[in-house]
Enzyme design. Sequence first.
Site, PDB file in Angstrom:
ATOM      1  N   ASN A   7     -72.177  16.274 -59.846  1.00  0.00           N
ATOM      2  CA  ASN A   7     -72.229  17.488 -59.044  1.00  0.00           C
ATOM      3  C   ASN A   7     -70.861  18.155 -59.191  1.00  0.00           C
ATOM      4  OD1 ASN A   7     -72.394  19.430 -57.119  1.00  0.00           O
ATOM      5  ND2 ASN A   7     -72.997  18.058 -55.444  1.00  0.00           N
ATOM      6  N   ARG A  81     -76.411  18.555 -61.172  1.00  0.00           N
ATOM      7  CA  ARG A  81     -76.859  19.491 -60.143  1.00  0.00           C
ATOM      8  C   ARG A  81     -76.498  20.903 -60.605  1.00  0.00           C
ATOM      9  NH1 ARG A  81     -75.219  19.651 -53.789  1.00  0.00           N
ATOM     10  NH2 ARG A  81     -76.746  21.221 -53.262  1.00  0.00           N
ATOM     11  N   HIS A 170     -80.396  24.576 -51.578  1.00  0.00           N
ATOM     12  CA  HIS A 170     -80.499  23.250 -50.930  1.00  0.00           C
ATOM     13  C   HIS A 170     -81.892  22.654 -51.141  1.00  0.00           C
ATOM     14  CE1 HIS A 170     -77.302  24.587 -47.761  1.00  0.00           C
ATOM     15  NE2 HIS A 170     -76.711  23.909 -48.727  1.00  0.00           N
ATOM     16  N   ARG A 231     -69.485  31.211 -44.120  1.00  0.00           N
ATOM     17  CA  ARG A 231     -70.360  32.297 -44.573  1.00  0.00           C
ATOM     18  C   ARG A 231     -71.051  32.956 -43.380  1.00  0.00           C
ATOM     19  NH1 ARG A 231     -73.500  28.916 -49.080  1.00  0.00           N
ATOM     20  NH2 ARG A 231     -71.904  27.320 -48.860  1.00  0.00           N
ATOM     21  N   GLU A 379     -78.906  13.915 -51.553  1.00  0.00           N
ATOM     22  CA  GLU A 379     -79.218  14.782 -52.690  1.00  0.00           C
ATOM     23  C   GLU A 379     -78.945  14.080 -54.015  1.00  0.00           C
ATOM     24  OE1 GLU A 379     -76.899  17.700 -50.406  1.00  0.00           O
ATOM     25  OE2 GLU A 379     -78.053  19.182 -51.512  1.00  0.00           O
TER      26      GLU A 379
END
Length: 601
Positions: A7, A81, A170, A231, A379
């Site tokens: 990742n 990823r 996600h 964000r 993940e």
Amino acid sequence: MNILVINCGSSSVKSEIIDTITGERLLEMNIQRVNESPEIQIDGGELISCKKTGHKAALDKAFPLLIEKSRDLNISAVGHRVAHGGKDFDEPIEINDEIENIIDNLSSLAPLHNPINLLGIRKAKEYFKEIPHLAVFDTAFHSTLPRRAKTYAISNELASKYDIQRYGFHGTSHEYVAKEAAKFFHTDIQEQRIITCHLGNGCSIAAIEYGRSVETSMGMTPLEGLAMGTRSGDIDPGILTFLMKKEGWSPEELDQILNKKSGLLGISGSSNDMRDIIQRAGNGDDNARLAIQVFAHRIRKYIGAYAAVMGGVDMIVFTGGIGENSPMIRHRVCQRLDFLGAIINDDKNHDLKLSKTQPNAEFSWNHSKVKLLACKTDEQLSIARQSAKLVEKTKVNSIPPIPVAISARHIHLCKETFEELFGKGATLTEKKSLSQPGQFAANETVKVIGPKNSFETVRILGPLRSKNQLEISRTDEFFLGIDAPIRESGKTGNSPGCILEGPKGKVQIRDGVICAWRHIHMTPQDAEIFGVKDRDVVDVKINSKERSLTFGNVLIRVSPKYKLEMHIDTDEGNAAEISRGATGALVDTDGEARLTKKKLR
Ligand code: AMP
């Protein structure tokens, strides 16, 4: 299978080698502070610093270390990823030059993520040359969003010119926890309407209706939706033009404000970390309190909306650093959801602690119609498992199908018997060559006489052999009145005999009548591909157009002289309604395509 998951993020790189069956982490390597002064850490060991900054230098230093440490781990593939798969990818894919170009072209939709992901892929390919590299996309799970959910209410022309639509992110986490939730409650994901709340530094929420993502809060970019660490999430687009006019900001500056200086950080004015904010709120910081209220309120708002989208909800799942660890946020989100049928058990919510051994915990009352669950997302494991699945699929596809041939009743004769039937000095003449090299069907036939009935013309297969062998089917046995054992070719000892009649005489053969054991001929090279050896016994699924059938107890015969082919008799061929061109595949006892384990690294 062991998969290396990489990742490659904007300021850190996480990589793990994962056993996809057990989920065990075999090796872990992280790189922090990539853009300042990279620090590499393997399995929690000492920090190894890297003099040069940036991803390239850090990975050039880290990958050789990883290779050194993983020498005995037999990595089958690297799963990367990748943030944005755009419209092109709805599932993982093996990365080749073309795929790299597509990921590159999608950089305009994910400028902070895709270029870095791609850099990680290219570097990893330099070091892990011999194994496949696969891309697992954050957007893929949401590719099932219906048009009405995907489409922004802007001009059609603009939307198609720039591929502007909701993609969602996600996806790996939403899919993973939804499946975990279904498993936890012993139900089928395809019977559930699940709302999954991924609340970490980035936050998003998804509506998963009967296993498919039908709504999600992040949009074309990961900026839309919930309030996040830094964000903004949803914002009136009018504010952007307003600010551009008032402050004279460039697109880059605006981007920076919305991505890096908004959300919890913007409202609280102090931190993007929920733990800090909770602490400050407890100490009376009003801005921190407001940040928590906005954060939780927006999640509640989305839950209500998504329940409406799906016409109800059966489970609400919380995951990510905040969703997994903060009872306070879960409480604020779930209180007063009774109208939906979701009744929080505050004691359970307060006390629950997720861990490796307890990755999921319910915090609703037993009588709550809607189940509330906190679930540890994984993940990396999900990427590893998706990669393993793709590797297996690719291997299966690269295994050749086995042509199936039906052997009608036939006979092999030794020279002595042949001459008794056809006269001294007679020779076999070839009518048609057979698929196995050197074998042929002869013009000559014999009459086979059994205790009950006889067959007038049974074809002789050439060349002549050292022993007589009549191969018949079970139906033939009944017809002739002979009890023939199932034998592999050549093993005729202690088998029954019969009477043969030819143009020049009649012979009683003492033995040699068998029902041929269904078998597959293959070369040693084929055996290597299929992961079998001579005399192994396997199951074979016949993919006939009419009626597929799995045959157990199929004998493998290996010789450099053979050609790949499965031989069954007429009864078996009839049972499977075999037509021309039928093929077979080795299968496990559960009927799933059998993998050639030797081929899988
Ligand atoms: P993630 O991106 O999934 O690692 O989540 C990071 C976020 O989870 C940060 O905002 C952390 O402050 C938050 N977090 C982690 N542990 C806790 C906790 N015990 N209580 C509240 N927030 C937490």
